[in-house]
Design a protein around this motif. Structure first.
Motif, PDB file in Angstrom:
ATOM      1  N   VAL A 155      -4.442   4.472   6.453  1.00 17.74           N
ATOM      2  CA  VAL A 155      -4.490   3.695   5.209  1.00 17.74           C
ATOM      3  C   VAL A 155      -5.715   2.782   5.285  1.00 17.74           C
ATOM      4  O   VAL A 155      -5.632   1.667   5.825  1.00 17.74           O
ATOM      5  N   PRO A 156      -6.859   3.223   4.778  1.00 20.14           N
ATOM      6  CA  PRO A 156      -8.113   2.471   4.945  1.00 20.14           C
ATOM      7  C   PRO A 156      -8.069   1.036   4.434  1.00 20.14           C
ATOM      8  O   PRO A 156      -8.766   0.172   4.955  1.00 20.14           O
ATOM      9  N   ILE A 176       2.786   4.069  13.343  1.00 18.00           N
ATOM     10  CA  ILE A 176       3.735   3.998  12.233  1.00 18.00           C
ATOM     11  C   ILE A 176       3.436   2.813  11.319  1.00 18.00           C
ATOM     12  O   ILE A 176       3.017   1.749  11.772  1.00 18.00           O
ATOM     13  N   ILE A 177       3.615   3.035  10.017  1.00 15.67           N
ATOM     14  CA  ILE A 177       3.480   1.987   9.000  1.00 15.67           C
ATOM     15  C   ILE A 177       4.781   1.971   8.201  1.00 15.67           C
ATOM     16  O   ILE A 177       5.211   3.003   7.680  1.00 15.67           O
ATOM     17  N   VAL A 178       5.400   0.799   8.107  1.00 18.29           N
ATOM     18  CA  VAL A 178       6.688   0.673   7.421  1.00 18.29           C
ATOM     19  C   VAL A 178       6.549  -0.317   6.271  1.00 18.29           C
ATOM     20  O   VAL A 178       6.225  -1.490   6.499  1.00 18.29           O
ATOM     21  N   GLN A 211       0.785  -1.233   0.000  1.00 16.93           N
ATOM     22  CA  GLN A 211       0.000   0.000   0.000  1.00 16.93           C
ATOM     23  C   GLN A 211       0.819   1.287   0.000  1.00 16.93           C
ATOM     24  O   GLN A 211       0.438   2.266  -0.624  1.00 16.93           O
ATOM     25  N   VAL A 212       1.920   1.332   0.721  1.00 16.83           N
ATOM     26  CA  VAL A 212       2.707   2.561   0.799  1.00 16.83           C
ATOM     27  C   VAL A 212       4.146   2.283   0.389  1.00 16.83           C
ATOM     28  O   VAL A 212       4.647   1.168   0.530  1.00 16.83           O
ATOM     29  N   ASP A 213       4.813   3.297  -0.158  1.00 16.98           N
ATOM     30  CA  ASP A 213       6.199   3.150  -0.582  1.00 16.98           C
ATOM     31  C   ASP A 213       7.158   3.964   0.281  1.00 16.98           C
ATOM     32  O   ASP A 213       8.335   4.096  -0.045  1.00 16.98           O
ATOM     33  N   THR A 214       6.643   4.493   1.357  1.00 14.56           N
ATOM     34  CA  THR A 214       7.477   5.236   2.291  1.00 14.56           C
ATOM     35  C   THR A 214       6.922   5.030   3.691  1.00 14.56           C
ATOM     36  O   THR A 214       5.770   4.606   3.852  1.00 14.56           O
ATOM     37  N   VAL A 215       7.722   5.293   4.676  1.00 12.83           N
ATOM     38  CA  VAL A 215       7.245   5.183   6.056  1.00 12.83           C
ATOM     39  C   VAL A 215       6.165   6.237   6.298  1.00 12.83           C
ATOM     40  O   VAL A 215       6.325   7.404   5.937  1.00 12.83           O
ATOM     41  N   ILE A 216       5.054   5.806   6.886  1.00 16.87           N
ATOM     42  CA  ILE A 216       3.972   6.711   7.267  1.00 16.87           C
ATOM     43  C   ILE A 216       3.932   6.791   8.783  1.00 16.87           C
ATOM     44  O   ILE A 216       3.848   5.763   9.462  1.00 16.87           O
ATOM     45  N   ASN A 217       4.016   7.998   9.295  1.00 14.84           N
ATOM     46  CA  ASN A 217       4.058   8.181  10.744  1.00 14.84           C
ATOM     47  C   ASN A 217       3.005   9.217  11.141  1.00 14.84           C
ATOM     48  O   ASN A 217       2.940  10.290  10.548  1.00 14.84           O
TER      49      ASN A 217
END
Length: 209
Positions: free
Chosen positions: A169-170, A128-130, A112-118
């Motif tokens: 991130v739903p 945090i999402i890694v 879902q993500v290509d970068t760390v989401i904090n």
């Protein structure tokens, strides 16, 4: 609601650990897995080595019988044992004020993500999402424990990761949990600090000689 982009980076701690060991071996080091320290050797007030007990396990070199002990001596002994630093320090008669604090990481079957989401907010759980290869890792909790080897792994911690971070991130609500794992932070509290909440303890590095 706002989003802020800033330079950041992440490392793969599993590969980093193995790479360090492989590089050390290429430079003449001996790597012993499945060999817990059972004693610290002290002579004339100086640490001169450790005693280890050989156990069985994947990748274990077969040169000792399981259960056999061995003394390994060295000019320098580094106690880099994380949450066990207090236990190992005690063997040498040294007081290392470690307060173990567990945290869960939950691996989802979608990236879902290509970068760390904090989440930009005061410290708290589930922020945090890694991204990691084809998956993403959600973290984490901060719960003080008495023993770094014996602590509860609770479902509510995993549920909290998914429920809270799906606000960012739903798609995580529809994803499948691949696995969850817990680790224990080696939080060091300098004597006299007296911090009640483990989240208030600094995550800085300390070198105690």
């Amino acid at each position: 609601e706002k989003a802020i982009a800033l330079p950041d980076g992440a490392v793969d701690p599993f590969r980093l650990c193995v790479s360090n060991a492989a590089d050390a071996r290429e430079h003449g080091a001996r790597i012993e897995t499945h060999a817990p320290v059972t004693d610290v050797l002290v002579e004339n007030g100086e640490v001169v080595g450790v005693e280890i007990e050989h156990e069985t396990g994947p990748g274990k070199r077969v040169h000792r019988e399981p259960g056999a002990t061995e003394e390994i001596r060295a000019r320098h002994v580094v106690n880099a044992t994380g949450a066990w630093a207090g236990n190992v320090g005690e063997m040498a008669g040294v007081d290392v004020e470690v307060r173990p604090s567990k945290g869960v990481m939950t691996v989802m079957n979608t990236r879902q993500v290509d970068t760390v989401i904090n989440r930009c907010r005061p410290k708290g759980d589930a922020d945090i999402i890694v991204p990691h290869e084809t998956a993403c890792i959600l973290g984490t909790t901060d719960e003080e424990v008495d023993d770094p080897e014996d602590y509860p792994e609770e479902d509510w911690e995993v549920d909290l990761m998914i429920e809270t971070l799906s606000e960012l991130v739903p798609e995580l609500k529809n994803a499948r949990t691949l696995r969850s794992f817990w680790g224990v932070r080696p939080l060091y509290e300098p004597p006299g600090t007296g911090t009640e909440d483990p989240t208030d303890i600094t995550r800085d590095y300390f070198l105690l000689d």
